[in-house]
Scaffold this motif. Sequence first.
Motif: not given
Length: 452
Positions: A167-182
């Motif tokens: 998976v692209s690093p940009v997508e990983i960063a995006k989903q990772g940030l969402q996971h942190a918020k959740e």
Amino acid sequence: MAFEGLSERLQSTIQQIKGKGKVTEADIKAMMREVRLALLEADVNFKVVKQFTQTVKERALGADVMESLTPGQQVIKIVQEELTHIMGDEQTKINMSQKPPTVVMMVGLQGAGKTTTAGKLALNMRKKHNKKPLLIAGDIYRPAAINQLKTVGKQIDIPVFSLGDQVSPVEIAKQGLQHAKEEHLDFVIIDTAGRLHIDGDLMEELSNIKELVNPDEIMLVVDAMTGQDAVNVAESFNDQLDITGVTLTKLDGDTRGGAALSIRAVTEKPIKFIGMSEKMDGLEPFHPERMASRILGMGDVMSLIEKAQGQIDEDKAKEMEQRMRKNEFSFNDFLTSMDQMQNMGGLETILGMFPGVNKKMLNNANFDERQIDYFKAIILSMTDEERDQPAIINPSRKKRIAKGSGRPLSEVNKLLKQFNEMKKMMKQFTGNKGKGKKGRKGNPFAGMNLPF
């Protein structure tokens, strides 16, 4: 330690001027010549060296110094102030978001220690700032980078977010940030990819991640052992990403230290952390004034106090004090003391932070840090009863302890002798406030031949 050569050279140079009742222009010029050579040998950027020596010379030749009653001391004060200035004047803290989570993007070349530093920073934020960190594995190119971050996370018990290497690093960063918020995690550290050198593809990817996550901190990790190259790397990353801070790794190694004295002046971006050991708690906030004091042999008592506060359990310390007062200090207490000292970096590291203690003095003292491990092995070979009541240790017990620890009988006798000497000394200090024959006058440790 870092700056070792520079430190010795500068201390030797300023020692020549320290006690002078009168300082001439020729003295200042001679001193600046030595300082210039010392800085250049330490791999400090030549423009920084030129500006530094020029400023010190101008200030040192001012009327307030030349006409002072202690001109030598005034010149040293100026050198310390200017050293502090080129490293950033005062500590710059990490940028924290007013609206969590705080997002830190770790960037840098391959081999600088970025992944390990990400873990160290996460641990630092949890221990010192009570944060709940998340590590995001954004390096999909380097073999085993994701597994390395997972291993680091497991070691310090901090969660790692990963989507693998497809998976692209940009997508990983995006989903990772969402996971942190959740998950209500309030400090996110993104471990990005590095290269062996700076290229367009790397910078484009990092720019895309930056645009998406809008990080509070873009932390550049550079290897202090690369010397002047570290400054060039910092310049390049700063030009293209507008970094917010720098972490210098391997500053405990055999490095000339020029990077720390150059990066702030060249990039105008602060050094925020320094890696002082390979341990996960070996990341320290960078204090320019303390580093300047260390370089000039003036000690670093504040860092020593902070190290002690971080490693010593206050309740245990109070309990140990009470036991000392009652003359109940046991080998278990002695073992705890040795553990705490090793956690603070060992006796040589601790003494190195005291004013006036230089590397030459420490070398002459001939410390053998291994002796602490030998003593610990001997104590751990004792029974609980023997540790609490060392007086019961007779010759046959000594032989058993020596055999169990794998150390010679002479070493067991040496430890018992030194332990008894220490107990006597403690009794004098706590019992009659140090007024005995080994009280305030002289050295209470004299004759003890301490091996550590």
